[in-house]
Design a protein around this motif. Sequence first.
Motif, PDB file in Angstrom:
ATOM      1  N   MET A   1       0.851  -1.174   0.000  1.00  0.00           N
ATOM      2  CA  MET A   1       0.000   0.000   0.000  1.00  0.00           C
ATOM      3  C   MET A   1       0.894   1.234   0.000  1.00  0.00           C
ATOM      4  O   MET A   1       1.862   1.311   0.753  1.00  0.00           O
ATOM      5  CB  MET A   1      -0.894  -0.028   1.242  1.00  0.00           C
ATOM      6  CG  MET A   1      -1.556   1.269   1.575  1.00  0.00           C
ATOM      7  SD  MET A   1      -2.515   1.175   3.100  1.00  0.00           S
ATOM      8  CE  MET A   1      -3.951   2.040   2.566  1.00  0.00           C
ATOM      9  N   ASN A   2       0.561   2.188  -0.819  1.00  0.00           N
ATOM     10  CA  ASN A   2       1.282   3.451  -0.852  1.00  0.00           C
ATOM     11  C   ASN A   2       0.697   4.400   0.187  1.00  0.00           C
ATOM     12  O   ASN A   2      -0.514   4.563   0.269  1.00  0.00           O
ATOM     13  CB  ASN A   2       1.183   4.108  -2.226  1.00  0.00           C
ATOM     14  CG  ASN A   2       1.974   3.361  -3.276  1.00  0.00           C
ATOM     15  OD1 ASN A   2       2.913   2.638  -2.973  1.00  0.00           O
ATOM     16  ND2 ASN A   2       1.602   3.530  -4.527  1.00  0.00           N
ATOM     17  N   ILE A   3       1.584   5.008   0.957  1.00  0.00           N
ATOM     18  CA  ILE A   3       1.189   5.987   1.961  1.00  0.00           C
ATOM     19  C   ILE A   3       1.890   7.283   1.594  1.00  0.00           C
ATOM     20  O   ILE A   3       3.118   7.332   1.583  1.00  0.00           O
ATOM     21  CB  ILE A   3       1.629   5.541   3.365  1.00  0.00           C
ATOM     22  CG1 ILE A   3       1.052   4.166   3.698  1.00  0.00           C
ATOM     23  CG2 ILE A   3       1.235   6.576   4.413  1.00  0.00           C
ATOM     24  CD1 ILE A   3       1.716   3.501   4.882  1.00  0.00           C
ATOM     25  N   GLU A   4       1.125   8.298   1.264  1.00  0.00           N
ATOM     26  CA  GLU A   4       1.734   9.561   0.872  1.00  0.00           C
ATOM     27  C   GLU A   4       1.695  10.545   2.030  1.00  0.00           C
ATOM     28  O   GLU A   4       0.636  10.851   2.573  1.00  0.00           O
ATOM     29  CB  GLU A   4       1.057  10.151  -0.354  1.00  0.00           C
ATOM     30  CG  GLU A   4       1.794  11.392  -0.813  1.00  0.00           C
ATOM     31  CD  GLU A   4       1.574  11.726  -2.268  1.00  0.00           C
ATOM     32  OE1 GLU A   4       1.666  12.918  -2.579  1.00  0.00           O
ATOM     33  OE2 GLU A   4       1.322  10.812  -3.064  1.00  0.00           O
ATOM     34  N   ILE A   5       2.882  11.031   2.384  1.00  0.00           N
ATOM     35  CA  ILE A   5       3.033  12.013   3.448  1.00  0.00           C
ATOM     36  C   ILE A   5       4.007  13.076   2.961  1.00  0.00           C
ATOM     37  O   ILE A   5       5.117  12.745   2.526  1.00  0.00           O
ATOM     38  CB  ILE A   5       3.563  11.367   4.747  1.00  0.00           C
ATOM     39  CG1 ILE A   5       2.589  10.298   5.254  1.00  0.00           C
ATOM     40  CG2 ILE A   5       3.808  12.421   5.821  1.00  0.00           C
ATOM     41  CD1 ILE A   5       3.097   9.503   6.431  1.00  0.00           C
ATOM     42  N   ASP A  13       1.895  -1.890   4.602  1.00  0.00           N
ATOM     43  CA  ASP A  13       0.677  -2.670   4.428  1.00  0.00           C
ATOM     44  C   ASP A  13       0.103  -2.980   5.804  1.00  0.00           C
ATOM     45  O   ASP A  13       0.634  -3.820   6.529  1.00  0.00           O
ATOM     46  CB  ASP A  13       1.001  -3.956   3.668  1.00  0.00           C
ATOM     47  CG  ASP A  13      -0.234  -4.776   3.342  1.00  0.00           C
ATOM     48  OD1 ASP A  13      -1.329  -4.468   3.879  1.00  0.00           O
ATOM     49  OD2 ASP A  13      -0.105  -5.730   2.557  1.00  0.00           O
ATOM     50  N   PHE A  14      -0.970  -2.303   6.159  1.00  0.00           N
ATOM     51  CA  PHE A  14      -1.568  -2.430   7.475  1.00  0.00           C
ATOM     52  C   PHE A  14      -2.292  -3.766   7.679  1.00  0.00           C
ATOM     53  O   PHE A  14      -2.768  -4.042   8.763  1.00  0.00           O
ATOM     54  CB  PHE A  14      -2.528  -1.263   7.738  1.00  0.00           C
ATOM     55  CG  PHE A  14      -1.831   0.066   7.755  1.00  0.00           C
ATOM     56  CD1 PHE A  14      -1.144   0.485   8.887  1.00  0.00           C
ATOM     57  CD2 PHE A  14      -1.837   0.891   6.638  1.00  0.00           C
ATOM     58  CE1 PHE A  14      -0.492   1.704   8.901  1.00  0.00           C
ATOM     59  CE2 PHE A  14      -1.185   2.110   6.653  1.00  0.00           C
ATOM     60  CZ  PHE A  14      -0.508   2.513   7.783  1.00  0.00           C
ATOM     61  N   MET A  15      -2.363  -4.573   6.642  1.00  0.00           N
ATOM     62  CA  MET A  15      -2.941  -5.914   6.754  1.00  0.00           C
ATOM     63  C   MET A  15      -1.847  -6.986   6.753  1.00  0.00           C
ATOM     64  O   MET A  15      -2.151  -8.175   6.805  1.00  0.00           O
ATOM     65  CB  MET A  15      -3.919  -6.185   5.608  1.00  0.00           C
ATOM     66  CG  MET A  15      -5.125  -5.301   5.616  1.00  0.00           C
ATOM     67  SD  MET A  15      -6.201  -5.678   7.002  1.00  0.00           S
ATOM     68  CE  MET A  15      -7.481  -4.479   6.746  1.00  0.00           C
ATOM     69  N   ASP A  16      -0.592  -6.572   6.699  1.00  0.00           N
ATOM     70  CA  ASP A  16       0.526  -7.497   6.675  1.00  0.00           C
ATOM     71  C   ASP A  16       1.073  -7.669   8.091  1.00  0.00           C
ATOM     72  O   ASP A  16       1.413  -6.687   8.757  1.00  0.00           O
ATOM     73  CB  ASP A  16       1.624  -6.960   5.754  1.00  0.00           C
ATOM     74  CG  ASP A  16       2.820  -7.887   5.697  1.00  0.00           C
ATOM     75  OD1 ASP A  16       2.736  -8.882   4.965  1.00  0.00           O
ATOM     76  OD2 ASP A  16       3.820  -7.609   6.389  1.00  0.00           O
ATOM     77  N   ALA A  17       1.142  -8.918   8.549  1.00  0.00           N
ATOM     78  CA  ALA A  17       1.585  -9.193   9.923  1.00  0.00           C
ATOM     79  C   ALA A  17       3.001  -8.684  10.165  1.00  0.00           C
ATOM     80  O   ALA A  17       3.300  -8.149  11.233  1.00  0.00           O
ATOM     81  CB  ALA A  17       1.502 -10.687  10.217  1.00  0.00           C
ATOM     82  N   GLY A  18       3.884  -8.828   9.190  1.00  0.00           N
ATOM     83  CA  GLY A  18       5.265  -8.369   9.352  1.00  0.00           C
ATOM     84  C   GLY A  18       5.348  -6.864   9.550  1.00  0.00           C
ATOM     85  O   GLY A  18       6.095  -6.376  10.407  1.00  0.00           O
ATOM     86  N   PHE A  19       4.591  -6.117   8.762  1.00  0.00           N
ATOM     87  CA  PHE A  19       4.578  -4.659   8.905  1.00  0.00           C
ATOM     88  C   PHE A  19       4.010  -4.261  10.265  1.00  0.00           C
ATOM     89  O   PHE A  19       4.550  -3.395  10.955  1.00  0.00           O
ATOM     90  CB  PHE A  19       3.765  -4.014   7.776  1.00  0.00           C
ATOM     91  CG  PHE A  19       3.715  -2.510   7.854  1.00  0.00           C
ATOM     92  CD1 PHE A  19       4.825  -1.748   7.548  1.00  0.00           C
ATOM     93  CD2 PHE A  19       2.554  -1.864   8.243  1.00  0.00           C
ATOM     94  CE1 PHE A  19       4.783  -0.357   7.624  1.00  0.00           C
ATOM     95  CE2 PHE A  19       2.497  -0.480   8.329  1.00  0.00           C
ATOM     96  CZ  PHE A  19       3.622   0.277   8.015  1.00  0.00           C
ATOM     97  N   MET A  20       2.938  -4.935  10.678  1.00  0.00           N
ATOM     98  CA  MET A  20       2.304  -4.601  11.950  1.00  0.00           C
ATOM     99  C   MET A  20       3.191  -4.969  13.140  1.00  0.00           C
ATOM    100  O   MET A  20       3.128  -4.314  14.179  1.00  0.00           O
ATOM    101  CB  MET A  20       0.932  -5.262  12.057  1.00  0.00           C
ATOM    102  CG  MET A  20      -0.080  -4.713  11.047  1.00  0.00           C
ATOM    103  SD  MET A  20      -0.255  -2.912  11.081  1.00  0.00           S
ATOM    104  CE  MET A  20      -1.101  -2.700  12.631  1.00  0.00           C
ATOM    105  N   GLU A  21       4.041  -5.992  12.985  1.00  0.00           N
ATOM    106  CA  GLU A  21       4.990  -6.348  14.048  1.00  0.00           C
ATOM    107  C   GLU A  21       5.984  -5.232  14.313  1.00  0.00           C
ATOM    108  O   GLU A  21       6.507  -5.109  15.419  1.00  0.00           O
ATOM    109  CB  GLU A  21       5.746  -7.629  13.689  1.00  0.00           C
ATOM    110  CG  GLU A  21       4.939  -8.882  13.840  1.00  0.00           C
ATOM    111  CD  GLU A  21       5.678 -10.119  13.365  1.00  0.00           C
ATOM    112  OE1 GLU A  21       6.703 -10.010  12.667  1.00  0.00           O
ATOM    113  OE2 GLU A  21       5.208 -11.222  13.682  1.00  0.00           O
TER     114      GLU A  21
END
Length: 130
Positions: A1-5, A13-21
């Motif tokens: 997922m692209n997050i623009e700031i 990716d807020f649905m990916d376990a690795g990212f959320m870890e």
Amino acid sequence: MNIEINGVTLQGDFMDAGFMEVLEPALLEVKGDMQKARTQPRGLVAAGYDALNKALDKFFNKVFGPDASDQLFNGSRNVMIRMEALAKVDQLAKESRKQFNDFSNRYSQRQQQNGFNSMQGHKKPKQNRT
């Protein structure tokens, strides 16, 4: 997922376990660091802003990579820009959790209803009494 700031595109990716870890503990840590920065003895406003900036820079570098903060803030020391960026990440995480919960609740409710409906036609076996 692209997050623009701040015109910079980050990957998360807020649905990916690795990212959320990585994200969840980093969010807890930055909130604690920000609280510490705000409760330090009163001094110059700039010192408080710098402490907040350091906490937020640490968060973005931990979650999005070692140069993320430099890319996002381009040398700016404006604390509000960093806080708004954190708020955006936090909001996206909350929206993703809500989306997941809504979907899983809808699926769970269907499963429960299907289980209940299939039990309605089922009669208890009669016991033989002697």
